[in-house]
Design a protein around this motif. Sequence first.
Motif, short mmCIF file in Angstrom:
data_model
loop_
_atom_site.label_atom_id
_atom_site.label_comp_id
_atom_site.label_asym_id
_atom_site.label_seq_id
_atom_site.Cartn_x
_atom_site.Cartn_y
_atom_site.Cartn_z
N HIS A 72 -29.17 0.16 -21.69
CA HIS A 72 -29.55 -1.07 -22.40
C HIS A 72 -31.04 -1.26 -22.15
O HIS A 72 -31.47 -2.14 -21.40
CB HIS A 72 -28.72 -2.23 -21.83
N GLY A 73 -31.86 -0.41 -22.77
CA GLY A 73 -33.29 -0.38 -22.52
C GLY A 73 -33.76 1.06 -22.49
O GLY A 73 -33.06 1.97 -22.96
N SER A 74 -34.93 1.29 -21.88
CA SER A 74 -35.51 2.63 -21.95
C SER A 74 -35.49 3.39 -20.63
O SER A 74 -35.50 4.62 -20.61
CB SER A 74 -36.95 2.54 -22.46
N GLY A 75 -35.47 2.69 -19.49
CA GLY A 75 -35.56 3.37 -18.20
C GLY A 75 -34.21 3.81 -17.68
O GLY A 75 -33.30 3.00 -17.50
N THR A 76 -34.05 5.11 -17.45
CA THR A 76 -32.75 5.66 -17.02
C THR A 76 -32.74 6.07 -15.55
O THR A 76 -31.87 6.82 -15.13
CB THR A 76 -32.37 6.87 -17.90
N ASP A 77 -33.69 5.57 -14.76
CA ASP A 77 -33.76 5.99 -13.35
C ASP A 77 -32.60 5.47 -12.52
O ASP A 77 -32.36 5.95 -11.42
CB ASP A 77 -35.10 5.55 -12.73
N THR A 78 -31.84 4.48 -13.02
CA THR A 78 -30.68 3.97 -12.28
C THR A 78 -29.41 4.78 -12.58
O THR A 78 -28.34 4.45 -12.08
CB THR A 78 -30.42 2.50 -12.62
N ILE A 79 -29.54 5.82 -13.40
CA ILE A 79 -28.41 6.69 -13.75
C ILE A 79 -28.65 8.06 -13.13
O ILE A 79 -29.74 8.63 -13.30
CB ILE A 79 -28.26 6.81 -15.28
N ASP A 80 -27.67 8.60 -12.44
CA ASP A 80 -27.79 9.93 -11.85
C ASP A 80 -27.61 10.95 -12.97
O ASP A 80 -26.48 11.34 -13.30
CB ASP A 80 -26.75 10.12 -10.75
N LYS A 81 -28.73 11.38 -13.53
CA LYS A 81 -28.67 12.26 -14.70
C LYS A 81 -28.18 13.66 -14.35
O LYS A 81 -27.54 14.32 -15.16
CB LYS A 81 -30.04 12.29 -15.38
N ALA A 82 -28.48 14.10 -13.15
CA ALA A 82 -27.98 15.43 -12.74
C ALA A 82 -26.46 15.40 -12.62
O ALA A 82 -25.77 16.34 -13.06
CB ALA A 82 -28.62 15.83 -11.41
N ALA A 83 -25.92 14.32 -12.04
CA ALA A 83 -24.47 14.20 -11.93
C ALA A 83 -23.83 14.11 -13.31
O ALA A 83 -22.77 14.68 -13.56
CB ALA A 83 -24.11 12.97 -11.10
N ALA A 84 -24.49 13.40 -14.22
CA ALA A 84 -23.96 13.27 -15.57
C ALA A 84 -23.94 14.63 -16.28
O ALA A 84 -22.95 15.01 -16.92
CB ALA A 84 -24.79 12.28 -16.36
N GLN A 85 -25.02 15.37 -16.13
CA GLN A 85 -25.10 16.68 -16.78
C GLN A 85 -24.02 17.61 -16.24
O GLN A 85 -23.40 18.36 -17.01
CB GLN A 85 -26.49 17.29 -16.55
N ALA A 86 -23.78 17.55 -14.94
CA ALA A 86 -22.76 18.41 -14.34
C ALA A 86 -21.36 18.09 -14.84
O ALA A 86 -20.47 18.94 -14.79
CB ALA A 86 -22.81 18.27 -12.82
N ARG A 87 -21.18 16.88 -15.35
CA ARG A 87 -19.86 16.45 -15.84
C ARG A 87 -19.80 16.38 -17.37
O ARG A 87 -18.88 15.80 -17.93
CB ARG A 87 -19.52 15.08 -15.22
#
Length: 310
Positions: A72-87
């Motif tokens: 909900h906005g532009s900054g995604t630093d609060t999301i673990d993107k590496a964990a998301a990619q792995a899943r």
Amino acid sequence: MSSIVVTGADLAQQALDLLKDYEIVYAGKTPTEADLVALCGAHDPVAMIVRYGKVGAAVMDAAPSLKVISKHGSGTDTIDKAAAQARDIEVVAAVGANAAAVAEQALALLLACAKSVVPLDARMHAGHWDKATHKSLELGGRTIGLVGLGAIGLRFARMADALGMRVIGFDPFAKDLPAYVKSVDLETVWRESDAISLHCPLTDDNRGMLNANTLGWCKRGVIVVNTARGGLVDEAALLAAVRSGQVMAAGLDSFAVEPMTAGHPFQGQERIVLSPHIGGVTSDAYVNMGVGAAKNLLAVLACQPALANT
């Protein structure tokens, strides 16, 4: 009906209209990881809209049907993107949805610092008249250095140009910059700027980029504005620079730890102007970010028709 977890207490009606085929589950204004794990375990959402809190591996593992995390906005630093990619979970952001709001907040903080708006207001309310002793800073003709030239940075650059400022900026990903923005390296931003405004995402590479070393390269009396992420700034070094006069004033809308708690060393500092990370919080941006987040997740789920219609 498939569910969507919103890590907040509300969502714009225009966004809800787009998501009418889904059950919307709200996590509240200050959700903890345990809260989100519990909600995901109970509802197994196909998507999440991230407003507040952090989404890491534990939350993702609690939602085996999760296909997309939409910011909900532009900054995604609060999301673990590496964990998301792995899943195989896609992470998307509503880039530019709050650009006008944040750029205006940056301008407000810049002007508040240059014109001593806050201390003069306090003095006036206390019955003082400082016309004979106070001099403000004129921004026209001075150099503003921008770190980050995305939607927000460029919007702010246009405002600074309208004030008659020389605009320089660093962004290794920026292309086709307007004529009034001069692309420079980061060291040039530090050394040549009379004011510096941060508009970049927080990454492992740029964490603490404004620190004792880089502040020492700056002109004495520089103004610092940060409406991006608090982790970009070494707060102890900035405080020391303000106290020494190396930094004339700082206008800050984001902090290393949020929310700021009582006793933070910035509190009570006359030449540090504070706002509670509300740069992107306007009625217009609220709608734009909600609609952007909804459209982004629907675009991803469109590739999962069986999930979207269950």
